[in-house]
Scaffold this active site. Structure first.
Site, PDB file in Angstrom:
ATOM      1  N   ASN A 110       3.268   8.036  -6.941  1.00 29.00           N
ATOM      2  CA  ASN A 110       2.460   7.434  -8.007  1.00 29.00           C
ATOM      3  C   ASN A 110       1.010   7.904  -7.887  1.00 29.00           C
ATOM      4  O   ASN A 110       0.683   8.702  -7.013  1.00 29.00           O
ATOM      5  CB  ASN A 110       2.569   5.902  -7.958  1.00 29.00           C
ATOM      6  CG  ASN A 110       2.111   5.368  -6.625  1.00 29.00           C
ATOM      7  OD1 ASN A 110       0.948   5.510  -6.246  1.00 29.00           O
ATOM      8  ND2 ASN A 110       3.029   4.763  -5.877  1.00 29.00           N
TER       9      ASN A 110
ATOM     10  N   ASP B 194       8.624   1.151  -5.334  1.00 22.13           N
ATOM     11  CA  ASP B 194       9.597   0.059  -5.284  1.00 22.13           C
ATOM     12  C   ASP B 194      11.011   0.583  -5.019  1.00 22.13           C
ATOM     13  O   ASP B 194      11.833  -0.117  -4.464  1.00 22.13           O
ATOM     14  CB  ASP B 194       9.581  -0.717  -6.612  1.00 22.13           C
ATOM     15  CG  ASP B 194       8.303  -1.543  -6.744  1.00 22.13           C
ATOM     16  OD1 ASP B 194       7.815  -2.024  -5.700  1.00 22.13           O
ATOM     17  OD2 ASP B 194       7.802  -1.687  -7.868  1.00 22.13           O
TER      18      ASP B 194
ATOM     19  N   PRO C 253      12.108  -1.771   0.980  1.00 17.10           N
ATOM     20  CA  PRO C 253      11.708  -3.073   1.516  1.00 17.10           C
ATOM     21  C   PRO C 253      10.317  -3.434   1.007  1.00 17.10           C
ATOM     22  O   PRO C 253       9.501  -2.548   0.762  1.00 17.10           O
ATOM     23  CB  PRO C 253      11.666  -2.840   3.039  1.00 17.10           C
ATOM     24  CG  PRO C 253      11.507  -1.360   3.194  1.00 17.10           C
ATOM     25  CD  PRO C 253      12.180  -0.723   2.006  1.00 17.10           C
TER      26      PRO C 253
ATOM     27  N   ILE D  63       6.994  -4.486   2.057  1.00 16.20           N
ATOM     28  CA  ILE D  63       6.284  -4.489   3.349  1.00 16.20           C
ATOM     29  C   ILE D  63       5.486  -5.777   3.510  1.00 16.20           C
ATOM     30  O   ILE D  63       5.560  -6.477   4.523  1.00 16.20           O
ATOM     31  CB  ILE D  63       5.343  -3.262   3.426  1.00 16.20           C
ATOM     32  CG1 ILE D  63       6.173  -1.984   3.314  1.00 16.20           C
ATOM     33  CG2 ILE D  63       4.511  -3.283   4.709  1.00 16.20           C
ATOM     34  CD1 ILE D  63       5.377  -0.745   3.014  1.00 16.20           C
TER      35      ILE D  63
ATOM     36  N   PHE E  75      -2.362  -7.079  -3.262  1.00 13.72           N
ATOM     37  CA  PHE E  75      -2.976  -6.600  -4.502  1.00 13.72           C
ATOM     38  C   PHE E  75      -1.951  -6.724  -5.627  1.00 13.72           C
ATOM     39  O   PHE E  75      -0.770  -6.474  -5.409  1.00 13.72           O
ATOM     40  CB  PHE E  75      -3.406  -5.133  -4.376  1.00 13.72           C
ATOM     41  CG  PHE E  75      -4.751  -4.978  -3.733  1.00 13.72           C
ATOM     42  CD1 PHE E  75      -4.913  -5.211  -2.373  1.00 13.72           C
ATOM     43  CD2 PHE E  75      -5.862  -4.616  -4.481  1.00 13.72           C
ATOM     44  CE1 PHE E  75      -6.149  -5.096  -1.766  1.00 13.72           C
ATOM     45  CE2 PHE E  75      -7.111  -4.491  -3.889  1.00 13.72           C
ATOM     46  CZ  PHE E  75      -7.259  -4.734  -2.532  1.00 13.72           C
TER      47      PHE E  75
ATOM     48  N   LYS F   8       2.944 -13.586  -7.639  1.00 15.29           N
ATOM     49  CA  LYS F   8       3.078 -12.789  -6.405  1.00 15.29           C
ATOM     50  C   LYS F   8       2.524 -13.521  -5.200  1.00 15.29           C
ATOM     51  O   LYS F   8       3.076 -13.443  -4.097  1.00 15.29           O
ATOM     52  CB  LYS F   8       2.346 -11.456  -6.560  1.00 15.29           C
ATOM     53  CG  LYS F   8       3.257 -10.422  -7.120  1.00 15.29           C
ATOM     54  CD  LYS F   8       2.563  -9.143  -7.430  1.00 15.29           C
ATOM     55  CE  LYS F   8       3.372  -8.502  -8.561  1.00 15.29           C
ATOM     56  NZ  LYS F   8       2.696  -7.410  -9.169  1.00 15.29           N
TER      57      LYS F   8
ATOM     58  N   LYS G 162       5.324 -14.012  -2.419  1.00 18.82           N
ATOM     59  CA  LYS G 162       5.183 -13.217  -1.192  1.00 18.82           C
ATOM     60  C   LYS G 162       4.519 -14.009  -0.074  1.00 18.82           C
ATOM     61  O   LYS G 162       4.220 -13.451   0.972  1.00 18.82           O
ATOM     62  CB  LYS G 162       4.394 -11.929  -1.487  1.00 18.82           C
ATOM     63  CG  LYS G 162       5.080 -11.039  -2.513  1.00 18.82           C
ATOM     64  CD  LYS G 162       4.467  -9.645  -2.560  1.00 18.82           C
ATOM     65  CE  LYS G 162       5.049  -8.857  -3.726  1.00 18.82           C
ATOM     66  NZ  LYS G 162       5.098  -7.427  -3.517  1.00 18.82           N
TER      67      LYS G 162
HETATM   68  O1  C5P Z   1       5.306  -6.530  -6.333  1.00 19.03           O
HETATM   69  P1  C5P Z   1       4.163  -5.592  -6.370  1.00 19.03           P
HETATM   70  O2  C5P Z   1       4.532  -4.185  -5.982  1.00 19.03           O
HETATM   71  O3  C5P Z   1       3.368  -5.570  -7.638  1.00 19.03           O
HETATM   72  O4  C5P Z   1       3.161  -6.211  -5.274  1.00 19.03           O
HETATM   73  C1  C5P Z   1       2.014  -5.589  -4.951  1.00 19.03           C
HETATM   74  C2  C5P Z   1       1.589  -5.955  -3.551  1.00 19.03           C
HETATM   75  O5  C5P Z   1       2.687  -5.899  -2.646  1.00 19.03           O
HETATM   76  C3  C5P Z   1       0.594  -4.970  -3.017  1.00 19.03           C
HETATM   77  O6  C5P Z   1      -0.253  -5.667  -2.124  1.00 19.03           O
HETATM   78  C4  C5P Z   1       1.474  -3.943  -2.314  1.00 19.03           C
HETATM   79  O7  C5P Z   1       0.757  -3.242  -1.302  1.00 19.03           O
HETATM   80  C5  C5P Z   1       2.554  -4.818  -1.735  1.00 19.03           C
HETATM   81  N1  C5P Z   1       3.872  -4.171  -1.648  1.00 19.03           N
HETATM   82  C6  C5P Z   1       4.417  -3.882  -0.414  1.00 19.03           C
HETATM   83  N2  C5P Z   1       5.658  -3.314  -0.336  1.00 19.03           N
HETATM   84  C7  C5P Z   1       6.381  -3.037  -1.458  1.00 19.03           C
HETATM   85  C8  C5P Z   1       5.831  -3.327  -2.716  1.00 19.03           C
HETATM   86  C9  C5P Z   1       4.574  -3.882  -2.777  1.00 19.03           C
HETATM   87  O8  C5P Z   1       3.769  -4.107   0.603  1.00 19.03           O
HETATM   88  N3  C5P Z   1       7.566  -2.490  -1.362  1.00 19.03           N
END
Ligand code: C5P
Length: 407
Positions: free
Chosen positions: A210, A278, A307, A309, A325, A339, A343
């Site tokens: 991306n 994702d 996963p 993270i 973020f 979120k 999360k």
């Molecule tokens: O669900 P989304 O991707 O929009 O969430 C964004 C947040 O989750 C960001 O802080 C991003 O760094 C973290 N994230 C992550 N691992 C993923 C997807 C998102 O740590 N696979």
């Protein structure tokens, strides 16, 4: 969260055309929860009326040093003691010169001499007056004594000139005033930051990724290191130099990033600024995929979820203070709140990536931070470096508050 909740601010208004912005500044300071008492100089009174400032601040405006009635109500020494911050906006060349010399011939200058509070000036004057060596020497002297200078900005001036000397806008001044109270201290803390994109291989020569530049994460790493933290920066592929005193761990895929972060746990703070893919291809082809005429013009790639993270680390029993973020193109705050909850985060930083001025690859950012109490704090558009320092200051304040609540 109101960043100036119950902070007492004396706003000194000098005699410059920018005094019209001081009315707005009273409002912005009060929006952030401050109590504001205005001291209007003789020159200031030529540009804005005491009545306007009294109506906006909700308190009587202080005008004279030697007015027995005013001194009986709240004298200059009481005012000096009352203040948590004395902010002079506009600070004219004359006010700066008098403050630099320690002159005390009116209420504002006397008060600045008498106060133990922080003092900040928002210079506002014609560009030639600002550039004049006398003003520059005064500015340097004031800075060397710990007085903060907010601005000035550059641009077109009321007198028709173009150049440095414009007073900063009220919203910026209110944020800078709030920054004066942030405790930027992460000494002894271990901060893990994820940054950049991830690359998910399709075959030995192709991948899915991306537009993330990694700038925000690298700026956060720099700001956290400046605040005294031990910083581990887990970065996807980016073209950025490693900030000083930061341990950098380069990774490629989301699964590498998770493994690198898990190896760093437990830590005090996790800031997940990476734009993690994702999905990844279910299988990585061992050889370069060739065009296959038997399949027609299409190619179907089977993807599987990566996963999460942040959610994984924020869900650990020894979870760090977790900051995520939410980069969104629509329904920004609603998605961000979701979120935060889903999360299990402490803070979420929402930014609108549909706006090209503050998007993925831009120099600037503007964000809204939401905490667990669903309070919203807005950081207006500025460089990613400044936003990073504001975020680190906010995180350090939250960490201290959390520690106090557990004490
Ligand atoms: O669900 P989304 O991707 O929009 O969430 C964004 C947040 O989750 C960001 O802080 C991003 O760094 C973290 N994230 C992550 N691992 C993923 C997807 C998102 O740590 N696979």
């Amino acid at each position: 969260m109101q960043r100036l909740h119950r902070k007492r601010i004396v706003l000194g208004v000098g005699g410059g055309i920018a005094a019209y912005k001081s009315a707005e500044l009273v409002r912005r300071l009060k929006d952030q929860g401050a109590e504001v008492r205005v001291v209007l100089t003789r020159g200031g009174r030529e540009f804005i009326t005491p009545l306007t400032l009294q109506a906006l601040s909700g308190l009587p405006v202080h005008l004279d040093l030697l007015d027995p009635a005013a001194e009986a109500a709240m004298g200059h020494i009481e005012l000096a003691r009352w203040a948590d911050l004395v902010l002079v906006a506009p600070a004219t060349a004359d006010v700066m010169a008098r403050l630099a010399q320690g002159v005390a011939d009116d209420l504002l200058t006397t008060l600045v001499l008498a106060t133990d509070a922080r003092v900040a000036l928002a210079p506002a004057m014609n560009q030639a007056m600002w550039r004049d060596p006398a003003t520059q020497a005064n500015a340097e002297l004031l800075r060397s004594r710990g007085i903060k200078l907010f601005g000035p900005a550059s641009g077109s001036q009321a007198c028709g000139d173009v150049g440095p000397g414009r007073m900063l806008e009220a919203t910026d001044l209110a944020q800078l005033a709030a920054d004066c109270f942030q405790r930027l201290d992460l000494t002894g803390r271990h901060v893990v930051i994820t940054a950049g994109p991830t690359q998910e291989n399709i075959d030995p020569v192709r991948y899915i990724t991306n537009h993330s530049s990694g700038r925000m994460g690298f700026a956060l790493a720099e700001a956290a290191a400046e605040a005294g933290a031990r910083v581990s920066l887990v970065s996807g592929p980016v073209h950025l130099p490693t900030p000083d005193r930061v341990e950098r761990i380069d990774v490629i895929s989301a699964r590498d990033m998770l493994a690198a972060c898990e190896a760093l746990m437990p830590c005090d703070v996790l800031i997940a600024s990476a734009a993690v893919a994702d999905y990844r291809p279910e299988v990585i082809a061992p050889h370069k995929l060739k065009k296959d005429p038997t399949r027609g013009d299409g190619l179907l790639l089977e993807l599987v979820r990566n996963p999460d993270i942040l959610a994984t680390l924020a869900g650990r029993p020894d979870r760090p203070f977790s900051v995520g973020f939410a980069a969104e193109t629509q329904n920004l705050l609603e998605y961000a709140q979701r979120k935060l909850r889903d999360k299990n985060l402490d803070l979420i930083v929402a930014n609108d990536v549909a706006n090209p001025a503050i998007g993925f690859n831009s120099e600037d950012n503007a964000v809204t931070v939401i905490d667990r109490g669903l309070h919203e704090i807005r950081f207006e558009q500025t460089s990613k470096g400044k936003i990073a320092r504001q975020l680190i200051a906010l995180i350090s304040t939250h960490l201290k508050d959390t520690a106090q609540n557990h004490a």
